[in-house]
Write a protein that holds these residues in place. Sequence first.
Motif, PDB file in Angstrom:
ATOM      1  N   TYR A   1       0.951  -1.209  -0.134  1.00  0.00           N
ATOM      2  CA  TYR A   1      -0.058   0.095   0.040  1.00  0.00           C
ATOM      3  C   TYR A   1       0.968   1.249  -0.065  1.00  0.00           C
ATOM      4  O   TYR A   1       2.180   1.036   0.289  1.00  0.00           O
ATOM      5  CB  TYR A   1      -0.859   0.142   1.239  1.00  0.00           C
TER       6      TYR A   1
ATOM      7  N   ILE B   1      -6.010   5.970  -0.655  1.00  0.00           N
ATOM      8  CA  ILE B   1      -4.579   5.091  -0.536  1.00  0.00           C
ATOM      9  C   ILE B   1      -4.664   3.979  -1.621  1.00  0.00           C
ATOM     10  O   ILE B   1      -5.893   3.527  -2.046  1.00  0.00           O
ATOM     11  CB  ILE B   1      -4.725   4.009   0.881  1.00  0.00           C
TER      12      ILE B   1
ATOM     13  N   LEU C   1      -3.678   0.400  -3.250  1.00  0.00           N
ATOM     14  CA  LEU C   1      -3.527  -0.940  -2.902  1.00  0.00           C
ATOM     15  C   LEU C   1      -2.838  -1.641  -4.168  1.00  0.00           C
ATOM     16  O   LEU C   1      -3.444  -1.390  -5.414  1.00  0.00           O
ATOM     17  CB  LEU C   1      -4.520  -1.480  -2.281  1.00  0.00           C
TER      18      LEU C   1
ATOM     19  N   ASN D   1       5.940  -3.009   2.944  1.00  0.00           N
ATOM     20  CA  ASN D   1       4.857  -2.460   3.828  1.00  0.00           C
ATOM     21  C   ASN D   1       5.369  -1.607   4.971  1.00  0.00           C
ATOM     22  O   ASN D   1       5.008  -0.701   5.872  1.00  0.00           O
ATOM     23  CB  ASN D   1       3.637  -3.347   4.195  1.00  0.00           C
TER      24      ASN D   1
END
Length: 399
Positions: free
Chosen positions: A206, A259, A261, A309
């Motif tokens: 992300y 956001i 992904l 991440n």
Amino acid sequence: MRISTLTIYNQNTQAMNRQQADFMKVGQQIASGKRVVNISDDPQAMAQALNVGQSKAVTQQYTDARIGVRNALGQEESVLNSVSDIYSRAKTLMVQASNGTLSDGDRDAVASEMRGLYESLVGLGNSRDGNGLYLFGGYEDGSAPFIRNPDETVQFVGSTDVRQQRIDGDRTMPIGHSADDVFRSVRGGTNYLAAAAATNQGSLTYSSVNVIDSTDPNYGDTFTVDFGGTAAAPTYSINGGAAVAYTDPTDLQVGGLQIELTGAPEPGDQVTISPAAAGNTDVFRTFEKAIAALEAPLDTPQAGAALRNTLNTVMNEFDNSMDNVLTVRAEVGARLNELDTLETIASNRMLAYEQTLSSLVDLDYVEAASEYSMRMVGLQAAQKAFVDMKDLSLFNMLR
């Protein structure tokens, strides 16, 4: 009227003693520089002078207290400057570690430097002041606020309360900050962070969380993105809502946030989007997460996704920690400025007290010198009169 010789002697002696006392009193005033030497000289002025003297003593006590607070804040500012340097270097290392071309050995080298920064930060958190007390200890300044656990992690055991010092009549000021304020907090205005669950099995990654609409009615909430479906046809749901088909990449917008992904999630994977204050606020945990991620080998796509991440989250947490330290430093600067202002006010107040005392008890040397000469003449006259009169006797008239 017949006057006896004894009476003449007594009257002249009393006159000389009175002139001698007045003469010595003026001499004592000149020697001391004070008009009021004894309370009996001017009871009203002396009473006022005592009150002014007490006010001066209280003002001096506050001045001494401000010196102690200023020294503590100066030492704190020096430590916070070093803390800022550590955060800045750690963020630089995280950017460097995000380079996909680094080998496991390169990341181990970065982890080694991160561990050195981590140890330095622990030392700064347990800094002592000039009296041997822990600078960030709060009420428990006799013991270290951070200790080592058996697994080598750092645990906060200090006080979250900060000692106060009265620095003026109606003003008390905190003496520094607690370690919790400096190393385990973020400010309320700090934005969101995303975090992947430790049990994630896919290669989902992300981006940073961006605020696109802070007026959204759901802004400020925590959002949990759960992935389901199958590996070939993944889906996701937000806070247990309806499942939506996942595509790579997905531009997710929720609660005024955005956001991105990317990657392939596995059913059961999870990403949490929460205000920074609701997530990890302990900078030592941030270091520990970063070091563990850098030391882990990248032997699977899932490990690579976990590293990316973790580094993404860690960099955002370092940014929040840096913002927090800068805010604390701003508070220290504001307190130092306030101390300067109070010092100026106290100096003016002391000057006014000195002027009042001078007007009450100090001596006018010109007037005193004139009175000194007059008293000297009076004493000499009394002595001359006694010398002239002591020889007056009827026996001197007998031949």
